[in-house]
Design a protein around this motif. Structure first.
Motif, PDB file in Angstrom:
ATOM      1  N   VAL A   1      31.493   1.298  10.976  1.00  0.00           N
ATOM      2  CA  VAL A   1      31.927  -0.186  11.219  1.00  0.00           C
ATOM      3  C   VAL A   1      32.960  -0.468  10.036  1.00  0.00           C
ATOM      4  O   VAL A   1      32.647  -0.249   8.809  1.00  0.00           O
ATOM      5  CB  VAL A   1      31.055  -1.213  11.483  1.00  0.00           C
ATOM      6  CG1 VAL A   1      30.333  -0.852  13.059  1.00  0.00           C
ATOM      7  CG2 VAL A   1      30.102  -1.226  10.414  1.00  0.00           C
ATOM      8  N   VAL A  40      29.702   4.460   4.582  1.00  0.00           N
ATOM      9  CA  VAL A  40      28.654   5.043   4.725  1.00  0.00           C
ATOM     10  C   VAL A  40      28.520   6.296   4.023  1.00  0.00           C
ATOM     11  O   VAL A  40      27.613   6.804   3.528  1.00  0.00           O
ATOM     12  CB  VAL A  40      28.034   5.373   6.375  1.00  0.00           C
ATOM     13  CG1 VAL A  40      27.249   6.399   6.379  1.00  0.00           C
ATOM     14  CG2 VAL A  40      27.958   4.118   6.949  1.00  0.00           C
ATOM     15  N   SER A  49      17.216  10.010   0.822  1.00  0.00           N
ATOM     16  CA  SER A  49      16.432   9.213   1.712  1.00  0.00           C
ATOM     17  C   SER A  49      16.868   8.893   2.888  1.00  0.00           C
ATOM     18  O   SER A  49      18.030   9.141   3.348  1.00  0.00           O
ATOM     19  CB  SER A  49      16.242   8.045   0.830  1.00  0.00           C
ATOM     20  OG  SER A  49      16.238   8.080  -0.550  1.00  0.00           O
ATOM     21  N   THR A  50      16.160   8.336   3.681  1.00  0.00           N
ATOM     22  CA  THR A  50      16.422   7.729   4.907  1.00  0.00           C
ATOM     23  C   THR A  50      17.769   6.910   4.722  1.00  0.00           C
ATOM     24  O   THR A  50      17.705   5.993   3.869  1.00  0.00           O
ATOM     25  CB  THR A  50      15.435   6.930   5.902  1.00  0.00           C
ATOM     26  OG1 THR A  50      14.273   7.949   5.986  1.00  0.00           O
ATOM     27  CG2 THR A  50      15.890   6.132   6.866  1.00  0.00           C
ATOM     28  N   GLY A  51      18.832   7.041   5.691  1.00  0.00           N
ATOM     29  CA  GLY A  51      19.908   6.308   5.493  1.00  0.00           C
ATOM     30  C   GLY A  51      21.022   6.681   4.610  1.00  0.00           C
ATOM     31  O   GLY A  51      21.876   5.940   4.248  1.00  0.00           O
ATOM     32  N   ALA A  52      20.757   7.724   3.937  1.00  0.00           N
ATOM     33  CA  ALA A  52      21.405   8.269   2.700  1.00  0.00           C
ATOM     34  C   ALA A  52      22.722   8.956   3.348  1.00  0.00           C
ATOM     35  O   ALA A  52      23.903   8.655   2.575  1.00  0.00           O
ATOM     36  CB  ALA A  52      20.810   9.439   1.963  1.00  0.00           C
ATOM     37  N   GLY A  53      22.881   9.217   4.697  1.00  0.00           N
ATOM     38  CA  GLY A  53      23.984   9.732   5.356  1.00  0.00           C
ATOM     39  C   GLY A  53      24.313  11.122   5.596  1.00  0.00           C
ATOM     40  O   GLY A  53      25.450  11.826   6.031  1.00  0.00           O
ATOM     41  N   LYS A  54      22.967  11.464   5.431  1.00  0.00           N
ATOM     42  CA  LYS A  54      22.868  13.111   6.074  1.00  0.00           C
ATOM     43  C   LYS A  54      23.452  13.531   7.390  1.00  0.00           C
ATOM     44  O   LYS A  54      24.456  14.387   7.281  1.00  0.00           O
ATOM     45  CB  LYS A  54      21.522  13.650   5.832  1.00  0.00           C
ATOM     46  CG  LYS A  54      20.822  13.414   4.350  1.00  0.00           C
ATOM     47  CD  LYS A  54      19.605  13.898   4.331  1.00  0.00           C
ATOM     48  CE  LYS A  54      18.481  13.190   5.193  1.00  0.00           C
ATOM     49  NZ  LYS A  54      18.461  11.596   4.646  1.00  0.00           N
ATOM     50  N   THR A  74      25.354  11.671   9.065  1.00  0.00           N
ATOM     51  CA  THR A  74      26.757  11.358   9.225  1.00  0.00           C
ATOM     52  C   THR A  74      27.559  12.421   8.994  1.00  0.00           C
ATOM     53  O   THR A  74      28.405  12.560   9.624  1.00  0.00           O
ATOM     54  CB  THR A  74      26.922   9.867   8.498  1.00  0.00           C
ATOM     55  OG1 THR A  74      25.996   9.112   8.915  1.00  0.00           O
ATOM     56  CG2 THR A  74      28.349   9.501   8.685  1.00  0.00           C
ATOM     57  N   TYR A 119      33.094  11.655  15.246  1.00  0.00           N
ATOM     58  CA  TYR A 119      33.770  10.627  14.932  1.00  0.00           C
ATOM     59  C   TYR A 119      34.831  10.891  14.188  1.00  0.00           C
ATOM     60  O   TYR A 119      34.871  12.001  13.513  1.00  0.00           O
ATOM     61  CB  TYR A 119      32.804   9.583  13.903  1.00  0.00           C
ATOM     62  CG  TYR A 119      31.673   9.162  14.614  1.00  0.00           C
ATOM     63  CD1 TYR A 119      31.666   7.766  15.081  1.00  0.00           C
ATOM     64  CD2 TYR A 119      30.505   9.873  14.502  1.00  0.00           C
ATOM     65  CE1 TYR A 119      30.478   7.294  15.711  1.00  0.00           C
ATOM     66  CE2 TYR A 119      29.293   9.338  15.317  1.00  0.00           C
ATOM     67  CZ  TYR A 119      29.470   8.001  15.716  1.00  0.00           C
ATOM     68  OH  TYR A 119      28.260   7.537  16.409  1.00  0.00           O
TER      69      TYR A 119
HETATM   70  P1  DGT Z   1      17.648   9.840   8.081  1.00  0.00           P
HETATM   71  O1  DGT Z   1      17.974  10.519   9.313  1.00  0.00           O
HETATM   72  O2  DGT Z   1      17.081   8.726   8.392  1.00  0.00           O
HETATM   73  O3  DGT Z   1      16.889  10.697   7.143  1.00  0.00           O
HETATM   74  O4  DGT Z   1      18.985   9.359   7.642  1.00  0.00           O
HETATM   75  P2  DGT Z   1      20.422   9.958   7.244  1.00  0.00           P
HETATM   76  O5  DGT Z   1      20.580  10.381   5.680  1.00  0.00           O
HETATM   77  O6  DGT Z   1      20.468  10.967   8.394  1.00  0.00           O
HETATM   78  O7  DGT Z   1      21.317   8.600   7.490  1.00  0.00           O
HETATM   79  P3  DGT Z   1      22.419   8.533   8.689  1.00  0.00           P
HETATM   80  O8  DGT Z   1      23.666   9.335   8.249  1.00  0.00           O
HETATM   81  O9  DGT Z   1      21.902   8.691  10.078  1.00  0.00           O
HETATM   82  O10 DGT Z   1      22.830   7.044   8.439  1.00  0.00           O
HETATM   83  C1  DGT Z   1      23.596   6.747   7.260  1.00  0.00           C
HETATM   84  C2  DGT Z   1      24.087   5.265   7.388  1.00  0.00           C
HETATM   85  O11 DGT Z   1      24.952   5.019   8.642  1.00  0.00           O
HETATM   86  C3  DGT Z   1      22.692   4.249   7.690  1.00  0.00           C
HETATM   87  O12 DGT Z   1      23.344   3.090   7.064  1.00  0.00           O
HETATM   88  C4  DGT Z   1      22.938   3.875   9.304  1.00  0.00           C
HETATM   89  C5  DGT Z   1      24.280   3.909   9.582  1.00  0.00           C
HETATM   90  N1  DGT Z   1      24.651   4.670  10.888  1.00  0.00           N
HETATM   91  C6  DGT Z   1      24.083   5.829  11.313  1.00  0.00           C
HETATM   92  N2  DGT Z   1      24.697   6.176  12.478  1.00  0.00           N
HETATM   93  C7  DGT Z   1      25.290   5.025  13.071  1.00  0.00           C
HETATM   94  C8  DGT Z   1      25.907   4.566  13.814  1.00  0.00           C
HETATM   95  O13 DGT Z   1      26.147   5.228  15.143  1.00  0.00           O
HETATM   96  N3  DGT Z   1      26.548   3.117  13.991  1.00  0.00           N
HETATM   97  C9  DGT Z   1      26.382   2.612  13.065  1.00  0.00           C
HETATM   98  N4  DGT Z   1      26.930   1.347  13.158  1.00  0.00           N
HETATM   99  N5  DGT Z   1      25.758   2.900  11.713  1.00  0.00           N
HETATM  100  C10 DGT Z   1      25.308   3.906  11.648  1.00  0.00           C
END
Ligand code: DGT
Ligand code: MG
Length: 241
Positions: free
Chosen positions: A17, A22, A41-46, A48, A57
């Motif tokens: 957004v 991210v 960690s969770t939310g780090a961007g892996k 993505t 995207y």
């Molecule tokens: P995990 O799977 O919990 O270990 O975390 P990661 O590292 O795979 O994190 P990721 O890439 O899913 O998310 C990174 C950031 O992006 C997090 O702040 C949430 C946000 N995000 C992820 N997917 C979406 C989406 O589809 N839409 C929006 N608006 N934000 C998203």
């Protein structure tokens, strides 16, 4: 022209957004056949990062190249057939088990389907289903356990000839015993493919050619398992934590 599987991310910056970045200036080079792990960690961007390699995207800043070709110029069909993936959220459709495994390889023989299921440790549970390989799955495999659905997705990746493989928590729903059992299958799956692997369980990433540690969308450390342990930083903390 056959894809060899070199994947390069150059200064990739991305947010889902406006105003919320991210990923920040991500640079990664995966040579054909290499195994690259993303940890953090969770939310780090892996996830993505893999979403962008899949071109789910569009990137705002920076570029991604496969074998030197900008992915913006690669047709989506071609990208789909050259990248196999096993994700945390499984993707199955209503159809038979056989059809679900053959998805994307319609030329595959029944023998190939069984061989792929064996690599994925899915053969024995499939044989126990009422109609075996001809059992019809309900939408998204509702009549299977989450772990069984993951094994079918692994079988689908095993039958695929895609040179690039994405494993995002690919065995997270599989029990520890099956996970141990499936290790050799996963090694066969990755053989000769460029693999991006994301796993919370760090034992599954330690043999990667390169481990990339992400925090808040930035690469904070990278190296082999030994190098990162020697560094004594974030990876060391995660590993010994
Ligand atoms: P995990 O799977 O919990 O270990 O975390 P990661 O590292 O795979 O994190 P990721 O890439 O899913 O998310 C990174 C950031 O992006 C997090 O702040 C949430 C946000 N995000 C992820 N997917 C979406 C989406 O589809 N839409 C929006 N608006 N934000 C998203
Ligand atoms: Mg994720």
């Amino acid at each position: 022209r056959r894809i060899k599987g070199e994947v390069v991310l150059k200064d990739v910056t991305f947010g889902y957004v406006p105003g919320k970045t991210v990923l920040k200036r991500i640079n990664v080079t995966a040579k054909p056949g290499q195994k690259i792990a993303f940890v953090g960690s969770t939310g780090a961007g892996k996830t993505t990062i893999t979403n962008l390699i899949n071109r789910f995207y569009e990137i705002e800043e920076g570029e991604i190249y496969i074998d030197g070709i900008n992915i913006r110029r690669i047709k989506k069909d071609s990208l789909r057939s050259n990248i196999a993936m096993v994700l945390q959220d499984t993707h199955l459709f209503s159809g038979t088990v056989r059809e679900n495994i053959r998805y994307g390889r319609l030329d595959a023989t029944d023998e190939e389907v069984v061989a792929a299921a064996k690599i994925a440790c899915a053969h024995s549970f499939i044989e126990r289903l009422p109609e075996g390989y001809d059992t019809v799955l309900e939408g998204d495999g509702a009549n299977l356990s989450q772990g069984e659905r993951q094994l079918l997705n692994i079988a689908r990746a095993a039958i695929s000839k895609a040179p690039i493989l994405i494993l995002d928590e690919a065995t997270s729903s599989v029990d520890t015993r099956t996970e141990k059992y499936i290790e050799r299958g996963m090694d066969r799956l990755m053989k000769n493919r460029t693999t991006f692997v994301i796993a919370h369980r760090l034992s599954t990433v330690r043999n990667a050619d390169l481990i990339i540690v992400l925090e808040h969308g930035e690469i904070i450390e990278q190296g082999t398992h030994e190098e990162l342990l020697d560094l004594g930083g974030r990876y060391y903390q995660l590993y010994t934590g």
